[in-house]
Design a protein around this motif. Structure first.
Motif, PDB file in Angstrom:
ATOM      1  N   LYS A  13      29.726 -28.187  44.091  1.00  0.00           N
ATOM      2  CA  LYS A  13      30.300 -26.851  44.060  1.00  0.00           C
ATOM      3  C   LYS A  13      31.128 -26.706  42.795  1.00  0.00           C
ATOM      4  O   LYS A  13      31.572 -27.697  42.224  1.00  0.00           O
ATOM      5  CB  LYS A  13      31.135 -26.567  45.293  1.00  0.00           C
ATOM      6  CG  LYS A  13      32.328 -27.478  45.457  1.00  0.00           C
ATOM      7  CD  LYS A  13      33.074 -27.158  46.736  1.00  0.00           C
ATOM      8  CE  LYS A  13      34.347 -27.805  46.749  1.00  0.00           C
ATOM      9  NZ  LYS A  13      35.119 -28.586  47.292  1.00  0.00           N
ATOM     10  N   PRO A  14      31.335 -25.460  42.383  1.00  0.00           N
ATOM     11  CA  PRO A  14      32.157 -25.225  41.189  1.00  0.00           C
ATOM     12  C   PRO A  14      33.643 -25.277  41.535  1.00  0.00           C
ATOM     13  O   PRO A  14      34.015 -25.289  42.702  1.00  0.00           O
ATOM     14  CB  PRO A  14      31.746 -23.818  40.759  1.00  0.00           C
ATOM     15  CG  PRO A  14      31.425 -23.139  42.056  1.00  0.00           C
ATOM     16  CD  PRO A  14      30.789 -24.218  42.919  1.00  0.00           C
ATOM     17  N   SER A  15      34.457 -25.276  40.483  1.00  0.00           N
ATOM     18  CA  SER A  15      35.900 -25.107  40.632  1.00  0.00           C
ATOM     19  C   SER A  15      36.253 -23.696  40.206  1.00  0.00           C
ATOM     20  O   SER A  15      35.773 -23.217  39.178  1.00  0.00           O
ATOM     21  CB  SER A  15      36.666 -26.083  39.727  1.00  0.00           C
ATOM     22  OG  SER A  15      36.536 -27.403  40.192  1.00  0.00           O
ATOM     23  N   ARG A  16      37.087 -23.026  41.001  1.00  0.00           N
ATOM     24  CA  ARG A  16      37.557 -21.682  40.643  1.00  0.00           C
ATOM     25  C   ARG A  16      38.653 -21.855  39.594  1.00  0.00           C
ATOM     26  O   ARG A  16      39.613 -22.587  39.792  1.00  0.00           O
ATOM     27  CB  ARG A  16      38.097 -20.985  41.900  1.00  0.00           C
ATOM     28  CG  ARG A  16      38.611 -19.587  41.731  1.00  0.00           C
ATOM     29  CD  ARG A  16      37.617 -18.519  41.298  1.00  0.00           C
ATOM     30  NE  ARG A  16      36.343 -18.421  41.939  1.00  0.00           N
ATOM     31  CZ  ARG A  16      36.049 -17.670  42.995  1.00  0.00           C
ATOM     32  NH1 ARG A  16      36.993 -16.962  43.589  1.00  0.00           N
ATOM     33  NH2 ARG A  16      34.817 -17.616  43.469  1.00  0.00           N
ATOM     34  N   VAL A  17      38.485 -21.179  38.461  1.00  0.00           N
ATOM     35  CA  VAL A  17      39.400 -21.306  37.331  1.00  0.00           C
ATOM     36  C   VAL A  17      40.124 -19.981  37.152  1.00  0.00           C
ATOM     37  O   VAL A  17      39.529 -18.910  37.305  1.00  0.00           O
ATOM     38  CB  VAL A  17      38.612 -21.675  36.049  1.00  0.00           C
ATOM     39  CG1 VAL A  17      39.539 -21.798  34.854  1.00  0.00           C
ATOM     40  CG2 VAL A  17      37.833 -22.968  36.254  1.00  0.00           C
ATOM     41  N   THR A  18      41.398 -20.025  36.806  1.00  0.00           N
ATOM     42  CA  THR A  18      42.182 -18.817  36.566  1.00  0.00           C
ATOM     43  C   THR A  18      41.665 -18.109  35.322  1.00  0.00           C
ATOM     44  O   THR A  18      41.427 -18.740  34.294  1.00  0.00           O
ATOM     45  CB  THR A  18      43.674 -19.168  36.375  1.00  0.00           C
ATOM     46  OG1 THR A  18      44.113 -19.861  37.540  1.00  0.00           O
ATOM     47  CG2 THR A  18      44.506 -17.925  36.177  1.00  0.00           C
ATOM     48  N   ALA A  19      41.489 -16.812  35.422  1.00  0.00           N
ATOM     49  CA  ALA A  19      40.932 -16.020  34.326  1.00  0.00           C
ATOM     50  C   ALA A  19      42.007 -15.235  33.608  1.00  0.00           C
ATOM     51  O   ALA A  19      43.010 -14.850  34.189  1.00  0.00           O
ATOM     52  CB  ALA A  19      39.890 -15.055  34.888  1.00  0.00           C
ATOM     53  N   ALA A  20      41.745 -14.957  32.314  1.00  0.00           N
ATOM     54  CA  ALA A  20      42.594 -14.059  31.536  1.00  0.00           C
ATOM     55  C   ALA A  20      42.056 -12.647  31.702  1.00  0.00           C
ATOM     56  O   ALA A  20      40.886 -12.453  32.017  1.00  0.00           O
ATOM     57  CB  ALA A  20      42.576 -14.455  30.066  1.00  0.00           C
ATOM     58  N   GLY A  21      42.927 -11.674  31.462  1.00  0.00           N
ATOM     59  CA  GLY A  21      42.478 -10.284  31.488  1.00  0.00           C
ATOM     60  C   GLY A  21      42.778  -9.597  32.794  1.00  0.00           C
ATOM     61  O   GLY A  21      43.149 -10.218  33.787  1.00  0.00           O
ATOM     62  N   GLU A  22      42.639  -8.277  32.775  1.00  0.00           N
ATOM     63  CA  GLU A  22      42.913  -7.427  33.937  1.00  0.00           C
ATOM     64  C   GLU A  22      41.823  -6.379  34.064  1.00  0.00           C
ATOM     65  O   GLU A  22      41.337  -5.902  33.051  1.00  0.00           O
ATOM     66  CB  GLU A  22      44.265  -6.736  33.770  1.00  0.00           C
ATOM     67  CG  GLU A  22      45.462  -7.662  33.936  1.00  0.00           C
ATOM     68  CD  GLU A  22      45.593  -8.228  35.341  1.00  0.00           C
ATOM     69  OE1 GLU A  22      45.262  -7.501  36.304  1.00  0.00           O
ATOM     70  OE2 GLU A  22      46.014  -9.364  35.479  1.00  0.00           O
ATOM     71  N   PRO A  23      41.477  -5.927  35.290  1.00  0.00           N
ATOM     72  CA  PRO A  23      41.816  -6.608  36.542  1.00  0.00           C
ATOM     73  C   PRO A  23      41.162  -7.982  36.592  1.00  0.00           C
ATOM     74  O   PRO A  23      40.241  -8.252  35.825  1.00  0.00           O
ATOM     75  CB  PRO A  23      41.248  -5.659  37.608  1.00  0.00           C
ATOM     76  CG  PRO A  23      40.177  -4.877  36.923  1.00  0.00           C
ATOM     77  CD  PRO A  23      40.583  -4.790  35.478  1.00  0.00           C
ATOM     78  N   VAL A  34      37.424 -28.981  33.890  1.00  0.00           N
ATOM     79  CA  VAL A  34      38.072 -28.857  35.201  1.00  0.00           C
ATOM     80  C   VAL A  34      37.218 -29.476  36.307  1.00  0.00           C
ATOM     81  O   VAL A  34      37.684 -30.328  37.056  1.00  0.00           O
ATOM     82  CB  VAL A  34      38.386 -27.377  35.528  1.00  0.00           C
ATOM     83  CG1 VAL A  34      38.952 -27.239  36.935  1.00  0.00           C
ATOM     84  CG2 VAL A  34      39.355 -26.808  34.501  1.00  0.00           C
ATOM     85  N   ASN A  35      35.959 -29.050  36.416  1.00  0.00           N
ATOM     86  CA  ASN A  35      35.138 -29.443  37.570  1.00  0.00           C
ATOM     87  C   ASN A  35      34.500 -30.811  37.436  1.00  0.00           C
ATOM     88  O   ASN A  35      34.353 -31.514  38.428  1.00  0.00           O
ATOM     89  CB  ASN A  35      34.059 -28.390  37.838  1.00  0.00           C
ATOM     90  CG  ASN A  35      33.501 -28.485  39.245  1.00  0.00           C
ATOM     91  OD1 ASN A  35      34.263 -28.444  40.225  1.00  0.00           O
ATOM     92  ND2 ASN A  35      32.210 -28.617  39.367  1.00  0.00           N
ATOM     93  N   SER A  36      34.088 -31.191  36.230  1.00  0.00           N
ATOM     94  CA  SER A  36      33.327 -32.440  36.090  1.00  0.00           C
ATOM     95  C   SER A  36      33.877 -33.373  35.011  1.00  0.00           C
ATOM     96  O   SER A  36      33.233 -34.355  34.668  1.00  0.00           O
ATOM     97  CB  SER A  36      31.851 -32.123  35.790  1.00  0.00           C
ATOM     98  OG  SER A  36      31.744 -31.452  34.549  1.00  0.00           O
TER      99      SER A  36
END
Length: 126
Positions: A13-23, A34-36
């Protein structure tokens, strides 16, 4: 060349990463730091809502983006590109670029970075 002691590695499974930008957009990293713990490249599935925009950036990596659904607006120093489903775009290291999904449907895309994406390599404005 055969290696009896090797086999394909399942990435469960992937890792959820914090994103830049809005919304906020969703980033699921399958391959990367991060994930591997892979630094040579990263592969992430992105889903950005309509109206999403991130700051301009001048990354130190190549980024290959394949749009699966919707449209990704890619601004660069002398213009912009509308990248739609079934198309891809390649941005080069040191190039100023800004990504957004201004359309109501947003965008779904796969981003491959070489070397792997890292916050200290992206050089976002602001």
């Amino acid at each position: 060349m055969r290696h009896a002691d090797t086999m394909p590695e399942l990435i469960e499974k992937p890792s959820r990463v914090t994103a830049a930008g809005e919304p906020p957009k969703l980033i699921d990293e399958y391959v990367g730091r991060v994930n591997s713990e892979e630094s040579r490249l990263s592969v992430a599935h992105m889903r950005s809502p309509g109206g999403w925009a991130e700051p301009g950036q001048r990354p130190e990596f190549d980024e290959y983006t394949v749009v699966l659904n919707g449209m990704l607006l890619v601004e660069y120093e002398s213009g912009s590109l509308n990248v739609t489903a079934g198309q891809a775009v390649h941005t080069k290291p040191g190039e100023w670029v800004r990504y957004s999904s201004p359309g109501a449907e947003g965008a779904e895309y796969i981003a491959v970075c070489l070397p792997a994406f890292a916050p200290d390599l992206v050089h976002r404005e602001g």
